[in-house]
Structures are given as C-alpha cells and as structure tokens.
Design an enzyme around this catalytic site. Structure first.
Site, PDB file in Angstrom:
ATOM      1  N   ARG A  90       0.915  -1.310  -0.043  1.00 50.15           N
ATOM      2  CA  ARG A  90      -0.182   0.013  -0.179  1.00 50.15           C
ATOM      3  C   ARG A  90       0.875   1.217   0.047  1.00 50.15           C
ATOM      4  O   ARG A  90       0.535   2.201  -0.698  1.00 50.15           O
ATOM      5  CB  ARG A  90      -0.941  -0.059   1.205  1.00 50.15           C
ATOM      6  CG  ARG A  90      -1.824   1.242   1.260  1.00 50.15           C
ATOM      7  CD  ARG A  90      -3.236   0.918   2.290  1.00 50.15           C
ATOM      8  NE  ARG A  90      -2.469   0.580   3.472  1.00 50.15           N
ATOM      9  CZ  ARG A  90      -3.262   0.289   4.608  1.00 50.15           C
ATOM     10  NH1 ARG A  90      -4.473   0.260   4.370  1.00 50.15           N
ATOM     11  NH2 ARG A  90      -2.995  -0.302   5.699  1.00 50.15           N
ATOM     12  N   ASP A 150     -18.845   1.281   0.544  1.00 54.97           N
ATOM     13  CA  ASP A 150     -18.976   0.078   1.298  1.00 54.97           C
ATOM     14  C   ASP A 150     -20.187   0.209   2.261  1.00 54.97           C
ATOM     15  O   ASP A 150     -20.697  -1.018   2.309  1.00 54.97           O
ATOM     16  CB  ASP A 150     -17.559   0.334   2.371  1.00 54.97           C
ATOM     17  CG  ASP A 150     -16.275   0.298   1.784  1.00 54.97           C
ATOM     18  OD1 ASP A 150     -15.894  -0.593   1.128  1.00 54.97           O
ATOM     19  OD2 ASP A 150     -15.631   1.202   1.892  1.00 54.97           O
ATOM     20  N   ARG A 153     -22.782  -1.304  -0.034  1.00 52.10           N
ATOM     21  CA  ARG A 153     -22.826  -2.659   0.058  1.00 52.10           C
ATOM     22  C   ARG A 153     -23.575  -3.019   1.063  1.00 52.10           C
ATOM     23  O   ARG A 153     -24.318  -4.139   1.162  1.00 52.10           O
ATOM     24  CB  ARG A 153     -21.384  -3.100  -0.302  1.00 52.10           C
ATOM     25  CG  ARG A 153     -20.880  -2.853  -1.592  1.00 52.10           C
ATOM     26  CD  ARG A 153     -19.424  -2.939  -1.755  1.00 52.10           C
ATOM     27  NE  ARG A 153     -18.720  -2.755  -3.024  1.00 52.10           N
ATOM     28  CZ  ARG A 153     -17.594  -2.459  -3.423  1.00 52.10           C
ATOM     29  NH1 ARG A 153     -16.479  -2.205  -2.395  1.00 52.10           N
ATOM     30  NH2 ARG A 153     -17.188  -2.322  -4.555  1.00 52.10           N
ATOM     31  N   HIS A 177     -10.872   3.255   4.289  1.00 51.19           N
ATOM     32  CA  HIS A 177     -11.651   2.675   3.131  1.00 51.19           C
ATOM     33  C   HIS A 177     -10.414   1.547   2.641  1.00 51.19           C
ATOM     34  O   HIS A 177      -9.762   1.763   1.910  1.00 51.19           O
ATOM     35  CB  HIS A 177     -11.990   3.121   1.955  1.00 51.19           C
ATOM     36  CG  HIS A 177     -12.490   2.609   0.744  1.00 51.19           C
ATOM     37  ND1 HIS A 177     -13.620   1.992   0.493  1.00 51.19           N
ATOM     38  CD2 HIS A 177     -11.754   2.756  -0.569  1.00 51.19           C
ATOM     39  CE1 HIS A 177     -13.683   1.466  -0.648  1.00 51.19           C
ATOM     40  NE2 HIS A 177     -12.584   1.999  -1.440  1.00 51.19           N
TER      41      HIS A 177
END
Length: 305
Positions: A90, A150, A153, A177
């Site tokens: 990342r 998210d 969802r 996130h």
C-alpha cells in the site's frame, strides 16, 4: 451560501470509473456542464463524444478540457491514479499516486477558491489528506468518497437479509476504506428499531459480514477485472449533494481533529463542502477499531505531511 449558477463538474481521469461518474451525473441532470480531463487528451475527447450520444434526456453539456480549466470548475472529481499491482504494498501505491496527484493538482493551479474537490482514487483516505495539503483549499472543501460505497454494499446486504428496502436500513461502514474498516453495529437501525434487536441479526457472524463487505471489490474484480458501477453511482450522488445543496449525511473521508488524520465518518455534505461531522455512538470495541484504523492511516499519511 455560495453561488451555484455555473454547476460545472470537472472529472479528472476518464477511465471506467471517471466515465461512469460522468454518465451517472449526466443522468441525474444536476450539472450544467461536465468537463472531462485526462492525460490522454484524445481518449477524453472520445469519451466526451460518446457521452454526448447518450445525452438525450437533458441539456448537460459535455466536453474535454485541460487541468487548468478543471481548476476553475465548481466541483472537481479526481479519479486519476495508478492501480495496485501484484505484490505491491500500500505504501508503494501511495508513493506512485502521490506523484500523480501532485502533477494533477499542480496543473490546476490557481484553483478556484470556492471549488469543492472530491477524491475517488485509492487509497482514498491518504490521498485526500495529501490533496488537502497540495490544493491550498480549506479542508472542508476537500474530501474523499471514503466508505460510502462500502456502506452502500452493507445496506444492500442487510436489506436482502431482512427483506426491506435498502433505503430503510441506517447503518455505516466507518474507518479506513480498506482492510481496517469496521461496521458500526451498535448505532445501526431500521425504522428506529436497533438493528441488533432483529432475530435475523442476532445469529449473524458479524466478522464474516465485515469481511464480505470489505472483500466485495476483490470478488467483483475476480469476475470482471474491475469495479466502476458502484463507485460511479456513489460519485454522482455526492456531486448531486453538492450541486443541490442537499445536506446529505454520508460516510466520507474527512479530517477529524480528535484523531488528527483523514478517516471516514458520517459527514453532512452541501454546497460549501463538508458542513459538519456527525459523530455517532460507538460500542467500546467499535471505538477501539476506529482508533486503530485512524492510527494506521495517520502512520501512512505522516510521510507526506
């Protein structure tokens, strides 16, 4: 309240995500003009031409343009950025996208002082923090899409489980996130009734639900290679909140004083940007997850402050 007569939205990065945000925004008929900007100018021109062919229900103007022009738009949506490669950490992804963001925001200068800038590129929380530093705009005018997708969802998942409309489910995914995101179960409700009081929820493996929501993007990618419809709809909804001054409360990447970092929390969004952060009560274990998520993001972001 600031003037909203121009209603120009600039979308920087016109790949699948950027073009889907453009299409969804056009269909909502909330912008007077969509300006598409991409490092590949011919590609942006082709996208604008194709989108114009779809514009049969409203009067939104669509054209390609430059970063300089984007800096003068009322709403600036940044989707440009590198995707995470196999085996790439990342931190390495942030390093690459920092360079992209620095070039993009530098090319927009001087940015209109009352512009609202929305980050959609990942990792969105860290890049939002970087954009706040690079843009020169007040923090409340620079935010990220955060955990809005998210949360969308999650509400769909719960609506299917409980057989109610997703609009009736009030629940949030908060924090990063990414891997350290969590669900605020304690504050979730349907029709004023605590979600945890429903028999269907009492037997649910909550960690399994969290992982299902967190990993859904990868599941989609395994099937079709990329995701763009969900975030396209979310991005357009956020543009609408700004242009209509709707004052919708969404879980967004914003700077939170208490943890000194950008992280996703419920925030009221309107014509002036982030109007107010709306904290919700968290259970002790959820508060612990929130602080751990914030510490993770702060550690990564400090390198660019």
């Amino acid at each position: 309240m600031r003037c909203t007569s121009s209603k120009q939205v600039a979308i920087v990065g016109t790949g699948a995500v950027g073009s889907t945000i453009a299409l969804c925004t056009m269909m909502k008929n909330v912008a007077s003009e969509l300006l598409l900007v991409d490092s590949a100018r011919d590609f942006a021109r082709g996208q604008s031409m194709d989108l114009n062919d779809a514009n049969i229900v409203n009067s939104t103007k669509i054209r390609d343009g430059t970063l300089k022009e984007a800096g003068q738009a009322e709403v600036i949506v940044i989707t440009a950025g590198a995707k995470q490669g196999p085996g790439e950490s990342r931190q390495q992804l942030v390093d690459r996208n920092y360079d992209v963001l620095k070039e993009v925001i530098g090319g927009m200068q001087p940015i209109r002082r009352d512009a609202i800038m929305m980050l959609v590129s990942n990792p969105v929380d860290v890049l939002t923090s970087i954009a706040q530093n690079l843009s020169g705009l007040p923090r409340k005018q620079v935010f990220g899409s955060g955990t809005f997708l998210d949360t969308s969802r999650l509400t769909v998942y719960l609506s299917d489980l409980l057989n109610v409309s997703a609009t009736c489910v009030h629940a949030y995914v908060l924090g990063e996130h990414g891997d350290s995101q969590f669900i605020a179960w304690d504050a979730a409700s349907i029709a004023g009734r605590p979600l945890l009081s429903f028999p269907e929820i009492k037997n649910v493996d909550k960690e399994k639900v969290r992982l299902t929501i967190s990993n859904k993007a990868m599941d989609i990618i395994q099937h079709k290679g990329s995701t763009y419809y969900g975030i396209g709809a979310c991005g357009a909804s956020l543009c609408e909140s700004i242009l209509r001054n709707s004052l919708d409360v969404r879980p967004l990447s914003v700077y939170v004083d208490e943890v000194d970092t950008v992280i996703s929390v419920p925030a009221k969004l309107g014509a002036a940007g982030i109007e107010q952060i709306m904290p919700i009560p968290l259970a002790p274990n959820e508060q612990k997850q929130f602080l751990e998520s914030a510490a993770t993001l702060k550690a990564i972001g400090q390198r660019y402050s």
